[in-house]
Enzyme design. Structure first.
Site, PDB file in Angstrom:
ATOM      1  N   HIS A   1       0.843  -1.207   0.000  1.00 46.26           N
ATOM      2  CA  HIS A   1       0.000   0.000   0.000  1.00 46.26           C
ATOM      3  C   HIS A   1       0.874   1.252   0.000  1.00 46.26           C
ATOM      4  O   HIS A   1       0.746   2.120   0.869  1.00 46.26           O
ATOM      5  CB  HIS A   1      -0.928  -0.008   1.216  1.00 46.26           C
ATOM      6  CG  HIS A   1      -1.705  -1.277   1.383  1.00 46.26           C
ATOM      7  ND1 HIS A   1      -2.682  -1.672   0.488  1.00 46.26           N
ATOM      8  CD2 HIS A   1      -1.647  -2.252   2.323  1.00 46.26           C
ATOM      9  CE1 HIS A   1      -3.193  -2.829   0.880  1.00 46.26           C
ATOM     10  NE2 HIS A   1      -2.593  -3.202   1.985  1.00 46.26           N
ATOM     11  N   LEU A   2       1.744   1.361  -0.996  1.00 42.40           N
ATOM     12  CA  LEU A   2       2.696   2.458  -1.057  1.00 42.40           C
ATOM     13  C   LEU A   2       2.039   3.826  -1.070  1.00 42.40           C
ATOM     14  O   LEU A   2       2.592   4.799  -0.566  1.00 42.40           O
ATOM     15  CB  LEU A   2       3.568   2.307  -2.311  1.00 42.40           C
ATOM     16  CG  LEU A   2       4.681   1.258  -2.270  1.00 42.40           C
ATOM     17  CD1 LEU A   2       5.297   1.108  -3.649  1.00 42.40           C
ATOM     18  CD2 LEU A   2       5.735   1.628  -1.246  1.00 42.40           C
ATOM     19  N   LYS A   3       0.872   3.922  -1.651  1.00 48.76           N
ATOM     20  CA  LYS A   3       0.227   5.221  -1.819  1.00 48.76           C
ATOM     21  C   LYS A   3      -0.762   5.541  -0.696  1.00 48.76           C
ATOM     22  O   LYS A   3      -1.550   6.486  -0.815  1.00 48.76           O
ATOM     23  CB  LYS A   3      -0.466   5.296  -3.181  1.00 48.76           C
ATOM     24  CG  LYS A   3       0.505   5.176  -4.352  1.00 48.76           C
ATOM     25  CD  LYS A   3      -0.199   5.352  -5.687  1.00 48.76           C
ATOM     26  CE  LYS A   3       0.788   5.172  -6.843  1.00 48.76           C
ATOM     27  NZ  LYS A   3       1.838   6.188  -6.866  1.00 48.76           N
ATOM     28  N   THR A   4      -0.713   4.775   0.389  1.00 52.69           N
ATOM     29  CA  THR A   4      -1.606   5.021   1.519  1.00 52.69           C
ATOM     30  C   THR A   4      -0.856   5.802   2.586  1.00 52.69           C
ATOM     31  O   THR A   4       0.106   5.299   3.191  1.00 52.69           O
ATOM     32  CB  THR A   4      -2.121   3.695   2.106  1.00 52.69           C
ATOM     33  OG1 THR A   4      -2.798   2.977   1.071  1.00 52.69           O
ATOM     34  CG2 THR A   4      -3.092   3.943   3.245  1.00 52.69           C
TER      35      THR A   4
ATOM     36  N   ASP B   1       8.120   1.658  -6.867  1.00 51.33           N
ATOM     37  CA  ASP B   1       7.525   2.867  -7.450  1.00 51.33           C
ATOM     38  C   ASP B   1       8.521   3.996  -7.229  1.00 51.33           C
ATOM     39  O   ASP B   1       8.608   4.556  -6.138  1.00 51.33           O
ATOM     40  CB  ASP B   1       6.177   3.175  -6.785  1.00 51.33           C
ATOM     41  CG  ASP B   1       5.492   4.401  -7.389  1.00 51.33           C
ATOM     42  OD1 ASP B   1       6.123   5.097  -8.208  1.00 51.33           O
ATOM     43  OD2 ASP B   1       4.330   4.661  -7.043  1.00 51.33           O
TER      44      ASP B   1
END
Length: 335
Positions: free
Chosen positions: A108-111, A142
């Protein structure tokens, strides 16, 4: 997010060990016009979560419950907050929690909540060293993720340890070697060099500016139509209060059409590397840069700036035609 099959368990309402908790419905005594259709598993878990929050319970089973919720919805900030409070109350081993965060951060890199929770943990462990390697590995997944870069900057600035800073320029340079158009890496370089204090060996700030100008010029020569590098160039000049006109000799060849093949330069200027032979010229950023130089000079040079803006509006950067027409109109007011 659905739980992995091997981790699927009965609903909390079906577990005898949770029979002492009174679950609370989200829409208790309310009939919403547009209810959210949660899965049975998520609705059940959050009902029990509201129940334990109301009672104030902080126990190992609360950690299991909050992990369940977070795996289904990693953006549930209340579950994250209550989990952290429970970890502190139980004096749980935070290294184990960080290992769990290693898994969840990659998934969940974008959380934002994942990274905020990690910050809270590292503030407690006071052991930032392993974080830089973890961040580097995360960036392989990413390379431009805002949260990952932001967390790296926080680690460096919050602990401000020379050992952490010592290889940071090498790191960001390796990221730019992999992708010279990585705007996040360019931004990080500016943060390291100009916005985070003076590192050992960088006390001569004039020399640092010269180094950074040489660095960015070389990268522009490799990929002239790279907006990130041109923005970095402007940032260095603005920070050092150097007039743009001092770089006119470097910028001018990038603002002109590609010279005929086989035409060698009369003089090789090592401080002003020429565009690579396969470059697509003229470069929009260079044309804009030259226009800004002429606009700053004023007087008769405004005519030159206007001609360059017209070329951008009508030929080289038509997608921003209205913007360039606006620049022309504004310049007319100063005559």
């Amino acid at each position: 997010m659905d739980l992995p099959a091997e981790e699927e368990q009965p609903l909390y309402s079906q577990r005898p060990e949770w029979a002492d908790v009174v679950p609370l419905e989200q829409y208790e005594s309310v009939a919403p016009l547009a209810p959210i259709f949660y899965t049975d598993e998520y609705r059940d878990a959050t009902n029990y979560f509201r129940g334990i929050v109301k009672s104030g319970e902080m126990s190992p089973r609360v950690l299991e419950l909050t992990e369940n919720i977070i795996r289904q919805n990693p953006g549930h900030y209340s579950a994250w907050q209550y989990r952290y409070k429970t970890l502190m109350a139980l004096k749980s081993p935070l290294d184990d929690e960080l290992q769990l965060m290693d898994e969840l951060a990659i998934k969940h890199l974008k959380t934002y909540q994942v990274w905020h929770h990690r910050r809270l943990l590292v503030q407690q462990t006071r052991n930032p060293g392993p974080e830089l390697e973890f961040i580097a590995n995360s960036l392989q997944v990413d390379t431009k993720n805002y949260h990952t870069w932001s967390y790296r900057q926080w680690i460096l600035a919050y602990f401000n340890d020379d050992a952490l800073w010592s290889h940071e320029l090498d790191f960001v340079e390796s990221m730019l070697e992999s992708d010279v158009r990585n705007n996040s890496a360019w931004h990080h370089r500016f943060f390291v060099v100009f916005q985070s204090g003076v590192r050992n060996g960088d006390e001569d700030r004039d020399a640092v500016v010269r180094r950074e100008l040489a660095f960015v010029k070389e990268r522009i020569a490799i990929a002239p139509n790279n907006a990130s590098a041109w923005n970095y160039l402007r940032g260095v000049l603005d920070h050092a209060k150097i007039p743009y006109c001092e770089l006119q000799a470097f910028v001018l060849p990038y603002s002109l059409p590609q010279p005929p093949l086989g035409t060698p330069p009369e003089v090789v200027d090592l401080e002003s590397p020429l565009p690579s032979k396969d470059s697509q010229l003229p470069c929009v950023a260079a044309v804009e840069f030259m226009a800004d130089i002429h606009e700053a000079a004023g007087g008769g040079d405004l005519v030159k700036a206007t001609e360059l803006w017209k070329s951008l509006a009508n030929e080289h950067d038509t997608i921003r035609k209205r913007y360039w027409e606006y620049r022309i109109a504004e310049s007319m007011k100063t005559k």
